[in-house]
Design an enzyme around this catalytic site. Structure first.
Site, PDB file in Angstrom:
ATOM      1  N   VAL A  99       0.807  -1.219   0.000  1.00  0.00           N
ATOM      2  CA  VAL A  99       0.000   0.000   0.000  1.00  0.00           C
ATOM      3  C   VAL A  99       0.844   1.275   0.000  1.00  0.00           C
ATOM      4  O   VAL A  99       0.317   2.363  -0.283  1.00  0.00           O
ATOM      5  CB  VAL A  99      -0.978   0.039   1.199  1.00  0.00           C
ATOM      6  CG1 VAL A  99      -2.010  -1.060   1.086  1.00  0.00           C
ATOM      7  CG2 VAL A  99      -0.239  -0.009   2.516  1.00  0.00           C
ATOM      8  N   ASN A 125      -6.837  -0.670   6.674  1.00  0.00           N
ATOM      9  CA  ASN A 125      -6.484  -1.446   7.864  1.00  0.00           C
ATOM     10  C   ASN A 125      -4.992  -1.754   7.963  1.00  0.00           C
ATOM     11  O   ASN A 125      -4.465  -1.886   9.068  1.00  0.00           O
ATOM     12  CB  ASN A 125      -7.280  -2.756   7.876  1.00  0.00           C
ATOM     13  CG  ASN A 125      -6.710  -3.764   8.846  1.00  0.00           C
ATOM     14  OD1 ASN A 125      -6.860  -3.637  10.054  1.00  0.00           O
ATOM     15  ND2 ASN A 125      -6.005  -4.769   8.320  1.00  0.00           N
ATOM     16  N   SER A 177      -5.659   3.969  16.010  1.00  0.00           N
ATOM     17  CA  SER A 177      -5.179   3.386  17.267  1.00  0.00           C
ATOM     18  C   SER A 177      -5.377   4.403  18.387  1.00  0.00           C
ATOM     19  O   SER A 177      -5.489   5.617  18.128  1.00  0.00           O
ATOM     20  CB  SER A 177      -3.695   3.038  17.133  1.00  0.00           C
ATOM     21  OG  SER A 177      -3.104   2.761  18.383  1.00  0.00           O
ATOM     22  N   TYR A 190       5.281   5.492  15.634  1.00  0.00           N
ATOM     23  CA  TYR A 190       3.973   4.881  15.397  1.00  0.00           C
ATOM     24  C   TYR A 190       2.860   5.885  15.681  1.00  0.00           C
ATOM     25  O   TYR A 190       1.929   6.050  14.884  1.00  0.00           O
ATOM     26  CB  TYR A 190       3.823   3.645  16.279  1.00  0.00           C
ATOM     27  CG  TYR A 190       2.513   2.914  16.112  1.00  0.00           C
ATOM     28  CD1 TYR A 190       2.237   2.196  14.952  1.00  0.00           C
ATOM     29  CD2 TYR A 190       1.550   2.913  17.130  1.00  0.00           C
ATOM     30  CE1 TYR A 190       1.041   1.511  14.797  1.00  0.00           C
ATOM     31  CE2 TYR A 190       0.361   2.242  16.986  1.00  0.00           C
ATOM     32  CZ  TYR A 190       0.102   1.545  15.819  1.00  0.00           C
ATOM     33  OH  TYR A 190      -1.084   0.875  15.674  1.00  0.00           O
ATOM     34  N   SER A 193       2.484   8.495  13.002  1.00  0.00           N
ATOM     35  CA  SER A 193       1.783   8.005  11.812  1.00  0.00           C
ATOM     36  C   SER A 193       0.281   7.908  12.055  1.00  0.00           C
ATOM     37  O   SER A 193      -0.528   8.207  11.164  1.00  0.00           O
ATOM     38  CB  SER A 193       2.345   6.645  11.387  1.00  0.00           C
ATOM     39  OG  SER A 193       2.029   5.623  12.327  1.00  0.00           O
ATOM     40  N   LYS A 194      -0.118   7.522  13.265  1.00  0.00           N
ATOM     41  CA  LYS A 194      -1.541   7.364  13.569  1.00  0.00           C
ATOM     42  C   LYS A 194      -2.222   8.718  13.846  1.00  0.00           C
ATOM     43  O   LYS A 194      -3.397   8.893  13.531  1.00  0.00           O
ATOM     44  CB  LYS A 194      -1.728   6.414  14.749  1.00  0.00           C
ATOM     45  CG  LYS A 194      -1.365   4.958  14.432  1.00  0.00           C
ATOM     46  CD  LYS A 194      -2.229   4.394  13.315  1.00  0.00           C
ATOM     47  CE  LYS A 194      -1.978   2.907  13.095  1.00  0.00           C
ATOM     48  NZ  LYS A 194      -2.859   2.325  12.061  1.00  0.00           N
TER      49      LYS A 194
END
Length: 271
Positions: A99, A125, A177, A190, A193-194
């Site tokens: 992706v 997802n 998340s 992380y 990115s979220k």
């Protein structure tokens, strides 16, 4: 639907003296059948659909009668998922895709449209996580997570939006998340990115509203998948992938007049 429910309740009432629970059971069965009917024949694209949360979402959408196109990078996992879901036959479309690679994403979306004829739902997802404290984050470490967790959803959304706009209908669901709501020690890259994915969700929602396109973000805590096997929480105490799948199904069955911006899912006992 209202007339159907009225008739069903009247029928079940006739039999409720022998079984007091039959009224609720009958209404529940009718509601489940109505859900299946409302989604039957629609088309969903699910990234990272070969395992974990993505596989659970794929299964529940197929059970609802939808056509589902899944993608993933791991060809062995894709083959296993295709075998596990073989009972759904041609309703399942499987393709190996990274992706974070825009040309591959475009090719996947076009191939899915050629097979299924339309796209009603996109579930972003696919995700990756690497834990490190701030001073230990490398460029590769950061780029890897931003590419999959943020660029991936962006590329997929860019690819489906023209079709959804033409249909004047669609739903994009981003699996984010709790780390997209709060930063924690060791989750800097992380979480970045979220957090970005949450901002993307907000912008997509604003831009899509005029075209009858809904956008929601689901923000779970630890979910029992291979990605978090080294987490400080036992797997048997984590949220189940099926919980996320049920949440996706819930969102898809809201009326056209209802919209949910985000859903935060925590483990039992957490605030």
């Amino acid at each position: 639907m209202r007339n159907q429910i009225t008739c069903a309740i009247q029928y079940v009432k006739m039999h409720s003296e022998r079984n007091p629970c039959s009224l609720l059971q009958g209404a529940s069965i009718l509601f489940q059948e109505e859900i299946m009917e409302s989604l039957k024949g629609k088309v969903a694209l699910v990234t990272g659909g070969s395992s974990g949360i993505g596989l659970a979402i794929t299964r529940v959408l197929l059970e609802a009668g939808m056509h589902v196109a899944i993608c993933g990078r791991d060809k062995d996992r894709l083959r296993k998922a295709e075998k596990a879901l073989k009972e759904y036959g041609k309703n399942l479309i499987v393709m190996s895709v990274d992706v974070s690679n825009k040309p591959q994403v475009k090719k996947w979306v076009k191939a899915s449209l050629d097979r299924a004829g339309r796209v009603d739902v996109l579930v972003n997802n696919a995700g990756v996580a690497r834990w490190a404290e701030v001073e230990n984050i490398t460029d590769e470490h950061l780029d890897y997570q931003l590419n999959v967790n943020l660029r991936g959803p962006l590329y997929c959304s860019q690819s489906v939006l023209p079709y959804m706009k033409e249909q004047r209908n669609g739903y994009i669901i981003n699996i984010s998340s709790v780390c997209g709501k709060f930063g924690f020690a060791g989750t800097t890259a992380y979480s970045a990115s979220k957090f970005g994915l949450m901002a993307l969700s907000d912008s997509l929602r604003e831009e899509g509203a005029a075209h009858n396109i809904k956008v929601s973000a689901i923000c779970p805590g630890y979910v029992a998948t291979p990605m978090v096997t080294d987490a400080p929480v036992p797997l048997d105490e984590m949220i189940r992938p099926e919980d996320i799948a049920s949440t996706v199904l819930f969102l898809l069955n809201l009326s056209e007049y209802a919209a949910i911006k985000e859903i935060v899912i925590t483990r039992k006992g957490e605030s």
